[in-house]
Scaffold this active site. Sequence first.
Site, PDB file in Angstrom:
ATOM      1  N   GLU A  70      29.608-109.818-120.120  1.00 47.37           N
ATOM      2  CA  GLU A  70      29.909-109.361-118.761  1.00 47.37           C
ATOM      3  C   GLU A  70      31.318-109.756-118.347  1.00 47.37           C
ATOM      4  OE1 GLU A  70      27.263-111.015-119.883  1.00 47.37           O
ATOM      5  OE2 GLU A  70      25.616-110.974-118.450  1.00 47.37           O
ATOM      6  N   ILE A 103      31.905-113.089-127.073  1.00 46.50           N
ATOM      7  CA  ILE A 103      32.857-113.584-128.070  1.00 46.50           C
ATOM      8  C   ILE A 103      32.711-115.101-128.122  1.00 46.50           C
ATOM      9  CG2 ILE A 103      35.281-113.692-128.771  1.00 46.50           C
ATOM     10  CD1 ILE A 103      35.776-111.166-127.049  1.00 46.50           C
TER      11      ILE A 103
HETATM   12  N1  THU Z   1      25.452-114.152-123.342  1.00 47.00           N
HETATM   13  C1  THU Z   1      26.066-113.047-122.801  1.00 47.00           C
HETATM   14  O1  THU Z   1      27.003-112.500-123.386  1.00 47.00           O
HETATM   15  N2  THU Z   1      25.618-112.587-121.602  1.00 47.00           N
HETATM   16  C2  THU Z   1      24.558-113.104-120.924  1.00 47.00           C
HETATM   17  O2  THU Z   1      24.224-112.606-119.858  1.00 47.00           O
HETATM   18  C3  THU Z   1      23.829-114.257-121.470  1.00 47.00           C
HETATM   19  C4  THU Z   1      24.381-114.857-122.691  1.00 47.00           C
HETATM   20  C5  THU Z   1      25.900-114.631-124.649  1.00 47.00           C
HETATM   21  C6  THU Z   1      26.613-115.941-124.628  1.00 47.00           C
HETATM   22  C7  THU Z   1      26.397-116.421-126.054  1.00 47.00           C
HETATM   23  O3  THU Z   1      27.414-115.875-126.869  1.00 47.00           O
HETATM   24  C8  THU Z   1      25.071-115.818-126.458  1.00 47.00           C
HETATM   25  O4  THU Z   1      24.799-114.797-125.501  1.00 47.00           O
HETATM   26  C9  THU Z   1      23.926-116.797-126.475  1.00 47.00           C
HETATM   27  O5  THU Z   1      23.838-117.489-125.296  1.00 47.00           O
END
Ligand code: THU
Length: 134
Positions: free
Chosen positions: A59, A47
């Site tokens: 996560e 988000i």
């Molecule tokens: N992001 C995640 O949700 N989990 C991860 O393990 C790595 C990165 C998201 C954060 C951001 O919204 C997007 O991926 C790009 O970095």
Amino acid sequence: MTKTFEPSQLLARAAAAREKAYAPYSRFTVGAALLAAGGKIYTGCNIENASYGLSVCAERVALWKAVSEGEREFLALALVADGGGIIFPCGACRQVLAEFNPELELYLSGPEGSWQIKNLKTLLPEPFLLATGN
Ligand code: THU
């Protein structure tokens, strides 16, 4: 309590959660599914926010949902990212997940239905933890 479960089931829940991602800035969508010791699955998606630094990873959304529902013990987390490429949890998520299980099993989705298993302890070998007894 140890429950048996199908990694493919957890990965499918993470893939469905990814479709709910709010990622208008990075356009990189991520879904997570966290298996609690009692067998319940909590999902999360990333988000984002116009104030970029306030964006939250999939996560942590899954973990916040689970902990706020009273869960404290977790067995596994599945992670599915945009484009089918494998991703590993970011450093902040590694630390936050280690708070509850430094040896959490991670199912990381890769291209064309493939996936890898990693243990959190190999990604964050010596986490900072305080023994609270809680
Ligand atoms: N992001 C995640 O949700 N989990 C991860 O393990 C790595 C990165 C998201 C954060 C951001 O919204 C997007 O991926 C790009 O970095």
